[in-house]
Design a protein around this motif. Sequence first.
Motif, PDB file in Angstrom:
ATOM      1  N   ILE A   1       3.658  12.858   2.192  1.00 11.96           N
ATOM      2  CA  ILE A   1       3.553  11.396   2.190  1.00 11.96           C
ATOM      3  C   ILE A   1       4.642  10.729   3.034  1.00 11.96           C
ATOM      4  CG2 ILE A   1       4.910  11.125   0.067  1.00 11.96           C
ATOM      5  CD1 ILE A   1       1.837   9.022   1.147  1.00 11.96           C
ATOM      6  N   ALA A   2       5.831  11.341   3.132  1.00 11.94           N
ATOM      7  CA  ALA A   2       6.912  10.739   3.917  1.00 11.94           C
ATOM      8  C   ALA A   2       6.546  10.662   5.392  1.00 11.94           C
ATOM      9  CB  ALA A   2       8.203  11.530   3.725  1.00 11.94           C
ATOM     10  N   GLY A   3       6.083  11.780   5.949  1.00 12.78           N
ATOM     11  CA  GLY A   3       5.681  11.771   7.346  1.00 12.78           C
ATOM     12  C   GLY A   3       4.521  10.834   7.609  1.00 12.78           C
ATOM     13  N   PHE A   4       3.609  10.739   6.653  1.00 16.44           N
ATOM     14  CA  PHE A   4       2.472   9.815   6.766  1.00 16.44           C
ATOM     15  C   PHE A   4       2.964   8.381   6.885  1.00 16.44           C
ATOM     16  CE2 PHE A   4      -0.802   7.183   4.634  1.00 16.44           C
ATOM     17  CZ  PHE A   4      -1.901   7.477   5.432  1.00 16.44           C
ATOM     18  N   MET A   5       3.983   8.022   6.094  1.00 16.40           N
ATOM     19  CA  MET A   5       4.492   6.648   6.122  1.00 16.40           C
ATOM     20  C   MET A   5       5.260   6.325   7.392  1.00 16.40           C
ATOM     21  SD  MET A   5       5.797   5.175   2.516  1.00 16.40           S
ATOM     22  CE  MET A   5       7.178   6.302   2.415  1.00 16.40           C
ATOM     23  N   THR A   6       6.011   7.285   7.936  1.00 15.92           N
ATOM     24  CA  THR A   6       6.834   6.963   9.102  1.00 15.92           C
ATOM     25  C   THR A   6       5.992   6.583  10.310  1.00 15.92           C
ATOM     26  OG1 THR A   6       6.948   9.306   9.758  1.00 15.92           O
ATOM     27  CG2 THR A   6       8.720   8.469   8.365  1.00 15.92           C
ATOM     28  N   ASP A   7       4.754   7.065  10.363  1.00 13.47           N
ATOM     29  CA  ASP A   7       3.873   6.706  11.475  1.00 13.47           C
ATOM     30  C   ASP A   7       3.362   5.270  11.384  1.00 13.47           C
ATOM     31  OD1 ASP A   7       4.012   9.006  12.926  1.00 13.47           O
ATOM     32  OD2 ASP A   7       2.269   9.942  11.998  1.00 13.47           O
ATOM     33  N   VAL A   8       3.551   4.633  10.241  1.00 16.52           N
ATOM     34  CA  VAL A   8       3.014   3.289  10.043  1.00 16.52           C
ATOM     35  C   VAL A   8       3.928   2.224  10.627  1.00 16.52           C
ATOM     36  CG1 VAL A   8       2.305   1.610   8.276  1.00 16.52           C
ATOM     37  CG2 VAL A   8       1.782   4.032   7.973  1.00 16.52           C
ATOM     38  N   PHE A   9       5.240   2.501  10.696  1.00 15.44           N
ATOM     39  CA  PHE A   9       6.214   1.468  11.058  1.00 15.44           C
ATOM     40  C   PHE A   9       6.957   1.830  12.346  1.00 15.44           C
ATOM     41  CE2 PHE A   9       5.871   1.600   6.394  1.00 15.44           C
ATOM     42  CZ  PHE A   9       5.470   0.297   6.140  1.00 15.44           C
ATOM     43  N   PRO A  10       7.328   0.827  13.158  1.00 23.36           N
ATOM     44  CA  PRO A  10       8.064   1.076  14.404  1.00 23.36           C
ATOM     45  C   PRO A  10       9.538   1.369  14.139  1.00 23.36           C
ATOM     46  CG  PRO A  10       7.773  -1.265  14.120  1.00 23.36           C
ATOM     47  CD  PRO A  10       7.018  -0.610  12.995  1.00 23.36           C
ATOM     48  N   THR A  11      10.190   1.958  15.145  1.00 26.47           N
ATOM     49  CA  THR A  11      11.544   2.476  14.975  1.00 26.47           C
ATOM     50  C   THR A  11      12.543   1.418  14.536  1.00 26.47           C
ATOM     51  OG1 THR A  11      11.068   4.084  16.712  1.00 26.47           O
ATOM     52  CG2 THR A  11      13.371   3.775  16.124  1.00 26.47           C
ATOM     53  N   HIS A  12      12.474   0.215  15.104  1.00 29.17           N
ATOM     54  CA  HIS A  12      13.538  -0.766  14.888  1.00 29.17           C
ATOM     55  C   HIS A  12      13.551  -1.355  13.478  1.00 29.17           C
ATOM     56  CE1 HIS A  12      10.084  -3.133  16.200  1.00 29.17           C
ATOM     57  NE2 HIS A  12      10.652  -4.211  15.724  1.00 29.17           N
TER      58      HIS A  12
ATOM     59  N   LEU B   1       0.823  -1.209   0.000  1.00 26.00           N
ATOM     60  CA  LEU B   1       0.000   0.000   0.000  1.00 26.00           C
ATOM     61  C   LEU B   1       0.860   1.264   0.000  1.00 26.00           C
ATOM     62  CD1 LEU B   1      -2.875  -0.959   2.476  1.00 26.00           C
ATOM     63  CD2 LEU B   1      -3.041  -0.664  -0.004  1.00 26.00           C
ATOM     64  N   CYS B   2       1.964   1.241   0.739  1.00 24.95           N
ATOM     65  CA  CYS B   2       2.862   2.393   0.750  1.00 24.95           C
ATOM     66  C   CYS B   2       3.526   2.587  -0.612  1.00 24.95           C
ATOM     67  CB  CYS B   2       3.923   2.236   1.836  1.00 24.95           C
ATOM     68  SG  CYS B   2       3.303   2.504   3.518  1.00 24.95           S
ATOM     69  N   ILE B   3       3.830   1.491  -1.299  1.00 25.90           N
ATOM     70  CA  ILE B   3       4.381   1.595  -2.655  1.00 25.90           C
ATOM     71  C   ILE B   3       3.387   2.323  -3.557  1.00 25.90           C
ATOM     72  CG2 ILE B   3       4.980   0.261  -4.724  1.00 25.90           C
ATOM     73  CD1 ILE B   3       6.148  -1.868  -2.801  1.00 25.90           C
ATOM     74  N   GLY B   4       2.138   1.893  -3.507  1.00 28.22           N
ATOM     75  CA  GLY B   4       1.118   2.533  -4.328  1.00 28.22           C
ATOM     76  C   GLY B   4       0.869   3.969  -3.928  1.00 28.22           C
ATOM     77  N   ALA B   5       0.910   4.253  -2.626  1.00 24.28           N
ATOM     78  CA  ALA B   5       0.634   5.613  -2.145  1.00 24.28           C
ATOM     79  C   ALA B   5       1.678   6.612  -2.630  1.00 24.28           C
ATOM     80  CB  ALA B   5       0.575   5.621  -0.619  1.00 24.28           C
TER      81      ALA B   5
ATOM     82  N   CYS C   1      -4.648   3.943  -2.439  1.00 20.36           N
ATOM     83  CA  CYS C   1      -3.765   3.375  -1.422  1.00 20.36           C
ATOM     84  C   CYS C   1      -3.750   4.212  -0.147  1.00 20.36           C
ATOM     85  CB  CYS C   1      -2.354   3.231  -1.987  1.00 20.36           C
ATOM     86  SG  CYS C   1      -2.215   1.974  -3.273  1.00 20.36           S
ATOM     87  N   VAL C   2      -3.820   5.538  -0.267  1.00 13.16           N
ATOM     88  CA  VAL C   2      -3.882   6.391   0.921  1.00 13.16           C
ATOM     89  C   VAL C   2      -5.180   6.137   1.683  1.00 13.16           C
ATOM     90  CG1 VAL C   2      -4.152   8.782   1.698  1.00 13.16           C
ATOM     91  CG2 VAL C   2      -2.347   8.200   0.086  1.00 13.16           C
TER      92      VAL C   2
ATOM     93  N   ALA D   1      -3.900  12.593   6.436  1.00 10.08           N
ATOM     94  CA  ALA D   1      -4.624  11.726   5.510  1.00 10.08           C
ATOM     95  C   ALA D   1      -5.630  12.523   4.685  1.00 10.08           C
ATOM     96  CB  ALA D   1      -5.327  10.607   6.273  1.00 10.08           C
ATOM     97  N   ARG D   2      -6.365  13.420   5.332  1.00  6.47           N
ATOM     98  CA  ARG D   2      -7.344  14.225   4.598  1.00  6.47           C
ATOM     99  C   ARG D   2      -6.650  15.081   3.543  1.00  6.47           C
ATOM    100  NH1 ARG D   2     -11.105  18.008   8.136  1.00  6.47           N
ATOM    101  NH2 ARG D   2     -11.742  15.947   8.853  1.00  6.47           N
ATOM    102  N   PHE D   3      -5.513  15.655   3.911  1.00  9.01           N
ATOM    103  CA  PHE D   3      -4.778  16.505   2.974  1.00  9.01           C
ATOM    104  C   PHE D   3      -4.296  15.698   1.766  1.00  9.01           C
ATOM    105  CE2 PHE D   3      -0.977  18.595   1.350  1.00  9.01           C
ATOM    106  CZ  PHE D   3      -1.387  19.909   1.247  1.00  9.01           C
TER     107      PHE D   3
END
Length: 436
Positions: free
Chosen positions: A351-362, A242-246, A415-416, A304-306
């Motif tokens: 979109i970059a900031g949107f994606m970083t919230d999806v995955f954990p730090t490690h 989904l992130c690839i498509g977004a 995808c978003v 997400a709305r933006f």
Amino acid sequence: MQHPPPVTHQPRRAAAAAFIGTAIEWYDFYIYATAAALVFGELFFPSTDPFISTMASFGTFAVGFFARPLGGVIFGHLGDKIGRKKALMTTLVMMGVATVGVGLMPTQLSTPWVAPALLIVLRIVQGISAGGEWGGAVLMAGEHAPAGRRMFYASFAQLGSPAGMLLSLLAFRAVTSLDHADFMAWGWRVPFLASALLLVVGIFIRISVGESPEFEREKQRQRTVKLPIAEVFRTARGLVLLCIGANTLGIAGVYFTNTFMISYTTQYFGVPRSLILDCLFVVAVIQFLVQPLAAYCAEKIGTARFLKLTALAAMTTPYPMFLLVQSGDRVSLIIGIALAVVCLASFYSVIAGFMTDVFPTHVRYSAISLSYHVCAAIAGGLTPLAATWLAHRFTGQWWPLALFFSGLAVLSLVCVVALDAMKSRRGITFEAVSTP
């Protein structure tokens, strides 16, 4: 003994370093794109048919995109294991060396077969470097950010893209003022050789930034995993897809407007090279100004709305763009291309900031790098080729190209919407399914 800078200065310092470092990286990447559209076909792949030369030149351009996922995997692993800063220093040096190498190499006319092969090798090194750069820069800025400001600070890494475009256009605009013979003989090399100076600046700036505090905390808690990319594939394959498509609109769109449109306007409408580069420079300035404003607005109305609103707007922009571009005059070119770029740049900044919230730090470096650069390999690398084929197949008709651009926006929108639904349903989705 020198003491490290105060911690309170680090968020701004990290954001500035992310911006300047990615600007240098994208300068190197974009001067290759510009040269591929203007000169590489004639110098390295001469043919009696300009279409064949252009396709071959854009083929080497695409090779760099296909190498980017490999760079994302390699440096994502290093960034998640040994730190973001060390990975970023390495990618910067690799890109600078490869770019200067392109400026020093012989052409096909003097070394048949050898020159195109060397060009491809150096392009692969560029691709691997870019594959490792983006994710680390986004994370260094975002993970240093004050509470609640991750998306805005991460957008500074995205701001490096239009800055790099501005630098590349300035460099090529300066050398295209030469007469054609001098430009083809040595002028095109100057932007590549200038990268050596930028490399020194980038290294100096990045040395001053400390390691990501979030990475340091994860390291102290011993939450690093042996093979981060394997963890991503095991627990989040669907999210990565989904992130690839977004990412499609932000990545493919910029190479449609800033790379394909150079060859399209010069070959089909007889627009002088200097004129289209001047127009793209003005558009890049607009993009540079729009992106931080877009990031600020996204924080106010919701990321997400933006993203949904900008993707919807982007679907409509190629139709007035082509109607204006086909006139061939300066003002119409700027307005037409700017209509599309404002929408895709606004999307790209967020979109970059949107994606970083999806995955954990490690595993975050590995996950976002894989997502972004697989998209870059497919959507970014193939967009100029696909658009060139459509322009050749439907000569004199712009609507297939407009539909193609709209399709890129539709894919990102879908995808978003799916990612937002998953995040709303389960919180930070990856955290909900990853191992503790």
